[in-house]
Design a protein around this motif. Structure first.
Motif, PDB file in Angstrom:
ATOM      1  N   GLY A  36       0.782  -1.290  -0.087  1.00 34.46           N
ATOM      2  CA  GLY A  36      -0.114   0.055   0.082  1.00 34.46           C
ATOM      3  C   GLY A  36       0.785   1.201   0.055  1.00 34.46           C
ATOM      4  O   GLY A  36       0.407   2.331  -0.630  1.00 34.46           O
ATOM      5  N   GLN A  37       1.872   1.060   0.638  1.00 35.55           N
ATOM      6  CA  GLN A  37       2.915   2.381   0.844  1.00 35.55           C
ATOM      7  C   GLN A  37       3.584   2.782  -0.576  1.00 35.55           C
ATOM      8  O   GLN A  37       3.663   3.800  -0.880  1.00 35.55           O
ATOM      9  N   THR A  38       3.926   1.607  -1.381  1.00 36.42           N
ATOM     10  CA  THR A  38       4.486   1.788  -2.784  1.00 36.42           C
ATOM     11  C   THR A  38       3.486   1.980  -3.712  1.00 36.42           C
ATOM     12  O   THR A  38       3.978   2.770  -4.600  1.00 36.42           O
ATOM     13  N   SER A  39       2.517   1.522  -3.667  1.00 36.62           N
ATOM     14  CA  SER A  39       1.462   1.626  -4.937  1.00 36.62           C
ATOM     15  C   SER A  39       0.417   2.629  -4.583  1.00 36.62           C
ATOM     16  O   SER A  39      -0.322   2.896  -5.689  1.00 36.62           O
ATOM     17  N   GLY A  40       0.643   3.193  -3.424  1.00 35.67           N
ATOM     18  CA  GLY A  40      -0.195   4.639  -3.362  1.00 35.67           C
ATOM     19  C   GLY A  40      -1.701   3.893  -3.141  1.00 35.67           C
ATOM     20  O   GLY A  40      -2.700   4.914  -3.166  1.00 35.67           O
ATOM     21  N   ALA A  41      -2.023   2.983  -2.482  1.00 31.12           N
ATOM     22  CA  ALA A  41      -3.336   2.449  -2.211  1.00 31.12           C
ATOM     23  C   ALA A  41      -3.364   1.735  -0.805  1.00 31.12           C
ATOM     24  O   ALA A  41      -3.651   0.439  -0.945  1.00 31.12           O
ATOM     25  N   PRO A  42      -3.087   2.449   0.020  1.00 31.03           N
ATOM     26  CA  PRO A  42      -3.149   1.865   1.312  1.00 31.03           C
ATOM     27  C   PRO A  42      -4.093   1.301   1.852  1.00 31.03           C
ATOM     28  O   PRO A  42      -4.391   0.263   2.482  1.00 31.03           O
ATOM     29  N   ALA A  43      -5.541   2.197   1.718  1.00 33.55           N
ATOM     30  CA  ALA A  43      -7.044   1.538   2.007  1.00 33.55           C
ATOM     31  C   ALA A  43      -7.222   0.411   1.337  1.00 33.55           C
ATOM     32  O   ALA A  43      -7.845  -0.564   1.859  1.00 33.55           O
ATOM     33  N   GLU A  44      -6.887   0.540  -0.003  1.00 34.81           N
ATOM     34  CA  GLU A  44      -7.241  -0.748  -0.765  1.00 34.81           C
ATOM     35  C   GLU A  44      -6.596  -1.973  -0.198  1.00 34.81           C
ATOM     36  O   GLU A  44      -7.333  -3.088  -0.235  1.00 34.81           O
ATOM     37  N   MET A  45      -5.297  -1.927   0.059  1.00 34.15           N
ATOM     38  CA  MET A  45      -4.646  -3.117   0.538  1.00 34.15           C
ATOM     39  C   MET A  45      -5.109  -3.706   1.853  1.00 34.15           C
ATOM     40  O   MET A  45      -4.997  -4.546   2.262  1.00 34.15           O
ATOM     41  N   LEU A  46      -5.593  -2.706   2.730  1.00 33.52           N
ATOM     42  CA  LEU A  46      -6.183  -3.090   4.094  1.00 33.52           C
ATOM     43  C   LEU A  46      -7.626  -3.850   3.735  1.00 33.52           C
ATOM     44  O   LEU A  46      -7.726  -5.171   4.162  1.00 33.52           O
ATOM     45  N   PHE A  47      -8.308  -3.561   2.583  1.00 34.93           N
ATOM     46  CA  PHE A  47      -9.275  -4.263   2.246  1.00 34.93           C
ATOM     47  C   PHE A  47      -8.890  -5.776   1.791  1.00 34.93           C
ATOM     48  O   PHE A  47      -9.878  -6.819   2.035  1.00 34.93           O
ATOM     49  N   LEU A  48      -7.857  -5.722   1.069  1.00 34.37           N
ATOM     50  CA  LEU A  48      -7.374  -7.017   0.481  1.00 34.37           C
ATOM     51  C   LEU A  48      -6.965  -8.130   1.589  1.00 34.37           C
ATOM     52  O   LEU A  48      -7.379  -9.164   1.580  1.00 34.37           O
ATOM     53  N   ALA A  49      -6.103  -7.330   2.755  1.00 38.23           N
ATOM     54  CA  ALA A  49      -5.843  -8.228   3.790  1.00 38.23           C
ATOM     55  C   ALA A  49      -7.023  -8.847   4.413  1.00 38.23           C
ATOM     56  O   ALA A  49      -7.097  -9.881   4.965  1.00 38.23           O
ATOM     57  N   ALA A  50      -8.266  -8.046   4.522  1.00 37.21           N
ATOM     58  CA  ALA A  50      -9.338  -8.457   5.116  1.00 37.21           C
ATOM     59  C   ALA A  50      -9.998  -9.377   4.538  1.00 37.21           C
ATOM     60  O   ALA A  50     -10.551 -10.311   5.075  1.00 37.21           O
ATOM     61  N   ALA A  51      -9.932  -9.459   3.132  1.00 35.70           N
ATOM     62  CA  ALA A  51     -10.456 -10.576   2.256  1.00 35.70           C
ATOM     63  C   ALA A  51      -9.904 -11.661   2.554  1.00 35.70           C
ATOM     64  O   ALA A  51     -10.534 -12.658   2.561  1.00 35.70           O
ATOM     65  N   TRP A  52      -8.633 -11.558   2.633  1.00 36.14           N
ATOM     66  CA  TRP A  52      -7.817 -12.771   2.974  1.00 36.14           C
ATOM     67  C   TRP A  52      -7.997 -13.504   4.211  1.00 36.14           C
ATOM     68  O   TRP A  52      -8.185 -14.754   4.352  1.00 36.14           O
ATOM     69  N   TYR A  53      -7.948 -12.562   5.172  1.00 36.87           N
ATOM     70  CA  TYR A  53      -8.491 -13.242   6.397  1.00 36.87           C
ATOM     71  C   TYR A  53      -9.722 -13.730   6.622  1.00 36.87           C
ATOM     72  O   TYR A  53      -9.923 -15.002   7.159  1.00 36.87           O
ATOM     73  N   LEU A  54     -10.739 -13.247   5.820  1.00 42.22           N
ATOM     74  CA  LEU A  54     -12.156 -13.805   5.819  1.00 42.22           C
ATOM     75  C   LEU A  54     -12.081 -15.113   5.145  1.00 42.22           C
ATOM     76  O   LEU A  54     -12.640 -16.212   5.467  1.00 42.22           O
ATOM     77  N   LEU A  55     -11.317 -15.168   4.043  1.00 38.40           N
ATOM     78  CA  LEU A  55     -11.083 -16.564   3.183  1.00 38.40           C
ATOM     79  C   LEU A  55     -10.538 -17.649   4.006  1.00 38.40           C
ATOM     80  O   LEU A  55     -11.112 -18.929   4.379  1.00 38.40           O
ATOM     81  N   LEU A  56      -9.386 -17.535   4.995  1.00 40.12           N
ATOM     82  CA  LEU A  56      -8.686 -18.251   5.739  1.00 40.12           C
ATOM     83  C   LEU A  56      -9.634 -18.700   6.944  1.00 40.12           C
ATOM     84  O   LEU A  56      -9.439 -19.884   7.320  1.00 40.12           O
TER      85      LEU A  56
END
Length: 313
Positions: free
Chosen positions: A244-264
């Motif tokens: 998120g820091q390198t791509s300029g999408a910090p909020a989007e990457m947090l949603f991505l992490a949340a999706a992975w946690y939900l899947l696992l």
């Protein structure tokens, strides 16, 4: 059409009872609550759709190598921490139930200390113990500086595993206490030692009580691993934050992490369900149907109903 007549009286026998026509009760409250829930869900989805969030970035990075590496480290840390927690919990539970006051007091103090302090604080303390111990010296086996010895992975493993052992100790103690004391007395009367009685008689029966909360602890541990990002361990959340820091999408990457946690956690929940079902075999005469069995039964009932309707038509 023939009608049977009683030959002695000449009267026609009374007709059988009429078929009862069952009218299902209409639950209007369920319909209203369903509409309200759908409306609220639609409102939340609309609110997020109007935000300044680049949703296309989530599928672009969902299977990124750094994210997958973080997922692997998260799973590894979860498994190893739970192994330490379960082994330590069983040992502490046995110590807590011991008649030796010293052993019981040590277990009580351990549980009191680790349950009384936040796991985040414990992780930070482990990471900064180099301020107290400059070197670690194990004699001829190992000697090194504390900063080199206490790596982020070892910090995360000790912080999560030792803390989990305190909670698993209480879960295991409850399971051991659920077994009737007559089982222990009978095994001792047969000449079995205390250790063998625990291993062969008590613990197998206690598993039915221990397994369900242990499954919850595994799922909770999977989510708690996100705290180790503060000690620089590159698990899932840390990997998402770096991207998120390198791509300029910090909020989007947090949603991505949340999706992975939900899947696992969903996968782990399925495993927990079937594990509980396995250990519940001796406690009930018939096990409840699994979700797949329920779906299969509903499909068969629909097909039978449609076949009977078609046959009568």
């Amino acid at each position: 059409m023939t009608v049977d007549i009683d030959k002695t009286t000449g009267d026609t026998p009374p007709a059988g009872p009429e078929a009862i026509k069952a009218i299902p009760v209409r639950h209007y409250g369920r319909y209203i609550s369903a509409v309200v829930a759908i409306a609220l869900l639609a409102g939340v989805v609309y609110a997020f759709s109007q935000g300044k969030i680049n949703w296309d970035a989530i599928p672009d990075y969902f299977f990124d190598d750094r994210i997958l590496d973080g997922v692997g480290k998260t799973l590894l840390l979860t498994v190893l921490s739970m192994v330490i927690g379960i082994v330590g919990g069983v040992l502490l539970a046995v110590m807590r139930l011991s008649k030796n006051p010293v052993t019981s007091s040590i277990a009580w103090f351990y549980i009191w200390f680790f349950r009384g302090t936040p796991v985040l604080v414990q992780l930070i303390v482990w990471f900064n113990l180099g301020l107290v111990f400059e070197y670690i010296n194990l004699g001829p086996f190992y000697k090194d500086e504390w900063s080199d010895f206490m790596t982020p992975f070892l910090t995360a493993l000790l912080g999560l595993g030792l803390n989990e052992a305190a909670y698993m100790a209480e879960i295991c103690r409850a399971g051991l206490l659920s077994v009737d004391e007559g089982q222990t007395e009978a095994s001792h009367a047969l000449g079995m030692s205390h250790t063998k009685t625990l291993r062969r008689i008590v613990i197998p029966q206690a598993m039915r009580v221990i397994v369900p909360p242990t499954g919850n602890e595994v799922i909770n541990m999977l989510k708690t691993t996100s705290l180790v990002s503060v000690v620089q361990y590159p698990e899932l959340l840390r990997a998402a934050q770096d991207i998120g820091q390198t791509s300029g999408a910090p909020a989007e990457m947090l949603f991505l992490a949340a999706a992975w946690y939900l899947l696992l956690t969903s996968v782990f929940s399925i495993g927990q369900y079937y594990l509980e079902r396995y250990y519940a075999r001796g406690s009930s005469r018939s096990l409840p149907a699994t979700p797949f069995q329920k779906i299969k039964a509903n499909l068969l009932s629909l097909s039978n109903r449609s076949a009977s309707t078609g046959g009568t038509a």
